[in-house]
Design a protein around this motif. Structure first.
Motif, PDB file in Angstrom:
ATOM      1  N   PRO A  70       0.798  -1.222   0.000  1.00 58.10           N
ATOM      2  CA  PRO A  70       0.000   0.000   0.000  1.00 58.10           C
ATOM      3  C   PRO A  70       0.835   1.279   0.000  1.00 58.10           C
ATOM      4  O   PRO A  70       0.424   2.288  -0.583  1.00 58.10           O
ATOM      5  CB  PRO A  70      -0.851  -0.102   1.264  1.00 58.10           C
ATOM      6  CG  PRO A  70      -0.226  -1.143   2.102  1.00 58.10           C
ATOM      7  CD  PRO A  70       0.554  -2.034   1.189  1.00 58.10           C
ATOM      8  N   LYS A  71       2.000   1.251   0.607  1.00 57.58           N
ATOM      9  CA  LYS A  71       2.860   2.434   0.610  1.00 57.58           C
ATOM     10  C   LYS A  71       3.332   2.763  -0.798  1.00 57.58           C
ATOM     11  O   LYS A  71       3.284   3.915  -1.233  1.00 57.58           O
ATOM     12  CB  LYS A  71       4.064   2.213   1.530  1.00 57.58           C
ATOM     13  CG  LYS A  71       3.694   2.142   2.986  1.00 57.58           C
ATOM     14  CD  LYS A  71       4.899   1.848   3.842  1.00 57.58           C
ATOM     15  CE  LYS A  71       4.458   1.676   5.296  1.00 57.58           C
ATOM     16  NZ  LYS A  71       5.545   1.255   6.155  1.00 57.58           N
ATOM     17  N   ALA A  74       0.403   3.929  -3.034  1.00 57.39           N
ATOM     18  CA  ALA A  74       0.071   5.331  -2.779  1.00 57.39           C
ATOM     19  C   ALA A  74       1.086   6.262  -3.441  1.00 57.39           C
ATOM     20  O   ALA A  74       0.705   7.298  -4.006  1.00 57.39           O
ATOM     21  CB  ALA A  74       0.006   5.588  -1.274  1.00 57.39           C
ATOM     22  N   GLN A  75       2.365   5.898  -3.387  1.00 54.75           N
ATOM     23  CA  GLN A  75       3.396   6.715  -4.034  1.00 54.75           C
ATOM     24  C   GLN A  75       3.158   6.831  -5.537  1.00 54.75           C
ATOM     25  O   GLN A  75       3.524   7.829  -6.148  1.00 54.75           O
ATOM     26  CB  GLN A  75       4.783   6.124  -3.791  1.00 54.75           C
ATOM     27  CG  GLN A  75       5.303   6.315  -2.404  1.00 54.75           C
ATOM     28  CD  GLN A  75       6.668   5.665  -2.212  1.00 54.75           C
ATOM     29  OE1 GLN A  75       7.325   5.219  -3.155  1.00 54.75           O
ATOM     30  NE2 GLN A  75       7.101   5.602  -0.963  1.00 54.75           N
ATOM     31  N   GLY A  77       0.213   6.931  -6.847  1.00 51.08           N
ATOM     32  CA  GLY A  77      -1.059   7.616  -7.061  1.00 51.08           C
ATOM     33  C   GLY A  77      -2.297   6.763  -6.940  1.00 51.08           C
ATOM     34  O   GLY A  77      -3.400   7.233  -7.220  1.00 51.08           O
ATOM     35  N   LEU A  78      -2.164   5.526  -6.516  1.00 44.55           N
ATOM     36  CA  LEU A  78      -3.342   4.661  -6.388  1.00 44.55           C
ATOM     37  C   LEU A  78      -4.053   4.923  -5.069  1.00 44.55           C
ATOM     38  O   LEU A  78      -3.440   4.947  -4.016  1.00 44.55           O
ATOM     39  CB  LEU A  78      -2.931   3.185  -6.467  1.00 44.55           C
ATOM     40  CG  LEU A  78      -2.324   2.721  -7.780  1.00 44.55           C
ATOM     41  CD1 LEU A  78      -1.935   1.251  -7.690  1.00 44.55           C
ATOM     42  CD2 LEU A  78      -3.268   2.956  -8.941  1.00 44.55           C
ATOM     43  N   LYS A  79      -5.363   5.082  -5.149  1.00 45.36           N
ATOM     44  CA  LYS A  79      -6.184   5.212  -3.953  1.00 45.36           C
ATOM     45  C   LYS A  79      -6.763   3.855  -3.558  1.00 45.36           C
ATOM     46  O   LYS A  79      -7.130   3.628  -2.426  1.00 45.36           O
ATOM     47  CB  LYS A  79      -7.289   6.232  -4.175  1.00 45.36           C
ATOM     48  CG  LYS A  79      -6.735   7.621  -4.452  1.00 45.36           C
ATOM     49  CD  LYS A  79      -7.796   8.650  -4.433  1.00 45.36           C
ATOM     50  CE  LYS A  79      -7.334  10.031  -4.810  1.00 45.36           C
ATOM     51  NZ  LYS A  79      -6.026  10.425  -4.495  1.00 45.36           N
ATOM     52  N   GLY A  80      -6.840   2.971  -4.504  1.00 45.63           N
ATOM     53  CA  GLY A  80      -7.249   1.589  -4.309  1.00 45.63           C
ATOM     54  C   GLY A  80      -6.442   0.728  -5.256  1.00 45.63           C
ATOM     55  O   GLY A  80      -5.926   1.221  -6.265  1.00 45.63           O
ATOM     56  N   GLY A 105      -5.671   1.712 -10.771  1.00 42.67           N
ATOM     57  CA  GLY A 105      -5.609   2.955 -11.531  1.00 42.67           C
ATOM     58  C   GLY A 105      -6.614   3.046 -12.650  1.00 42.67           C
ATOM     59  O   GLY A 105      -6.443   3.833 -13.562  1.00 42.67           O
TER      60      GLY A 105
END
Length: 112
Positions: A70-71, A74-75, A77-80, A105
């Motif tokens: 998840p880190k 997120a880097q 740009g994914l929110k899920g 994405g």
């Protein structure tokens, strides 16, 4: 390390890859055949053939990889996102070195 393993060769920089994360135990790089706008692989440097070959000794490494997913997502740009570990030939595994696919994405991912 396995001399004939493509992921071992990527980890040792014998084969180039679009790496964007690396530490002493794990690398992350973009998949060469993405199935989503963002698709990367988390790969341990330690050669382990598949999830079926893991045991208690691999618990910390597997946990590290799952917490890193998840880190890194997120880097990028994914929110899920979705994770997938193919295990064995019948499970769709093509490279026999354990790895986690992380992808997302887009709205094009099939519902499962």
């Amino acid at each position: 390390m396995s001399a004939d393993c493509i992921f071992c060769k990527i980890a040792s920089d014998d084969i180039p890859a679009k790496k964007f994360y690396e530490d002493e135990e794990v690398i992350a790089f973009h998949d060469i055949r993405p199935i989503a706008p963002v698709h990367f692989l988390l790969v341990p440097k330690l050669h382990i053939g598949s999830l079926a070959e893991c045991d208690q000794a691999h618990q910390d490494l597997l946990g590290k990889m799952l917490l890193l997913a998840p880190k890194l997502a997120a880097q990028l740009g994914l929110k899920g996102f979705r994770t997938m570990i193919n295990t064995g030939r019948e499970g769709g595994q093509e490279v026999f070195h354990i790895h986690i696919h992380v992808f997302g994405g887009g709205e094009t991912l099939p519902k499962i």
